[in-house]
Scaffold this motif. Sequence first.
Motif, PDB file in Angstrom:
ATOM      1  N   PRO A 107      -8.312   4.035   2.227  1.00  0.00           N
ATOM      2  CA  PRO A 107      -7.248   4.606   3.057  1.00  0.00           C
ATOM      3  C   PRO A 107      -7.425   4.170   4.514  1.00  0.00           C
ATOM      4  CG  PRO A 107      -8.160   6.281   1.602  1.00  0.00           C
ATOM      5  CD  PRO A 107      -9.020   5.055   1.443  1.00  0.00           C
ATOM      6  N   ALA A 108      -6.343   3.718   5.127  1.00  0.00           N
ATOM      7  CA  ALA A 108      -6.332   3.231   6.512  1.00  0.00           C
ATOM      8  C   ALA A 108      -7.274   2.046   6.723  1.00  0.00           C
ATOM      9  CB  ALA A 108      -6.657   4.349   7.502  1.00  0.00           C
ATOM     10  N   HIS A 139      -6.085   2.587  -4.486  1.00  0.00           N
ATOM     11  CA  HIS A 139      -6.066   2.924  -3.045  1.00  0.00           C
ATOM     12  C   HIS A 139      -6.526   4.374  -2.862  1.00  0.00           C
ATOM     13  CE1 HIS A 139      -5.080   2.170   1.061  1.00  0.00           C
ATOM     14  NE2 HIS A 139      -3.937   2.816   1.104  1.00  0.00           N
ATOM     15  N   ASP A 142       0.825  -1.214   0.000  1.00  0.00           N
ATOM     16  CA  ASP A 142       0.000   0.000   0.000  1.00  0.00           C
ATOM     17  C   ASP A 142       0.861   1.267   0.000  1.00  0.00           C
ATOM     18  OD1 ASP A 142      -2.158  -1.672   0.239  1.00  0.00           O
ATOM     19  OD2 ASP A 142      -3.030  -0.634   1.964  1.00  0.00           O
ATOM     20  N   ASP A 143       0.236   2.346  -0.437  1.00  0.00           N
ATOM     21  CA  ASP A 143       0.712   3.737  -0.229  1.00  0.00           C
ATOM     22  C   ASP A 143       1.861   4.174  -1.131  1.00  0.00           C
ATOM     23  OD1 ASP A 143      -1.217   3.693   1.679  1.00  0.00           O
ATOM     24  OD2 ASP A 143       0.084   4.131   3.382  1.00  0.00           O
ATOM     25  N   HIS A 163      -5.808   9.563  -0.765  1.00  0.00           N
ATOM     26  CA  HIS A 163      -5.549   8.868   0.501  1.00  0.00           C
ATOM     27  C   HIS A 163      -5.927   9.742   1.695  1.00  0.00           C
ATOM     28  CE1 HIS A 163      -3.316   6.394   3.483  1.00  0.00           C
ATOM     29  NE2 HIS A 163      -3.541   5.424   2.624  1.00  0.00           N
TER      30      HIS A 163
HETATM   31 ZN   LIG Z   1      -2.924   3.484   2.769  1.00  0.00          ZN
END
Ligand SMILES: [Zn+2]
Length: 249
Positions: free
Chosen positions: A158-159, A117, A66-67, A121
């Motif tokens: 996100p998260a 994603h 991720d990210d 975000h």
């Molecule tokens: Zn993330």
Amino acid sequence: MLLHLGCTVALAVDPSAWGWPLGLVAGNQLVLLLAVLWPRGSLLGPNLTRLPASAVHRHEISLTFDDGPDPEVTPRVLELLDRYQAKASFFCIGEKVAAEPQLVKEIAHRGHSIENHSYHHNHAFALFGVSRLGREVDAAQAIVTSLTGSPPLFFRAPAGFYSPLLDPVLASRGLNYVSWTRRGFDAVSSDAQLILHRLTRGLAAGDVLLLHDSAPVVLADLPALLEQISALGLKAVPLTTACASERGE
Ligand SMILES: [Zn+2]
């Protein structure tokens, strides 16, 4: 919404009986809040936490990053994956994709899948209305598709906070929601040993592992993780491969 409407009507009819309608609304909000904060739950919509039985049968697992993409970390992750002949899925952030177009093309060129994603975000994502959720999803789909020629097939919030309004947004775009079987908390911890332990405790076919290619600690964990995957006779494949038969491909 029906519950809220019913309680409003009940209050209008008999304002003195405010206790139970208010209690119902508060209880409903609490359940919704817990559902949003429970990333592996499926109360708010379908949520893939493990690979399908056919993938388990083939001894497959999926590494998800991720990210990213990150100009420093992601190229080194790609080298490590190549060294172990592992393929993965990258849940990229749309605005980072826009900043690193060549790197995104390189990820796809090496046989990994690029998934959605969201574009910005934003940690308040779960509080967005339907149209703003749609814009976040669509903008990320568009930038990835324009660079790789393939639209993402999977989405992760996100998260990991699943919005109560997200399911129809994803369904209308043919996207599947995916969380994870286990994660190392590598976005918040720099203890490589602890992260590796969390990822490999009970590691088995069908697992979806959550890692981050946005923090360098992943480079300390990945070789040992890939060694263990290989020692257990497991094969790391992208989600698109693991779930291809379920999606009718
Ligand atoms: Zn993330």
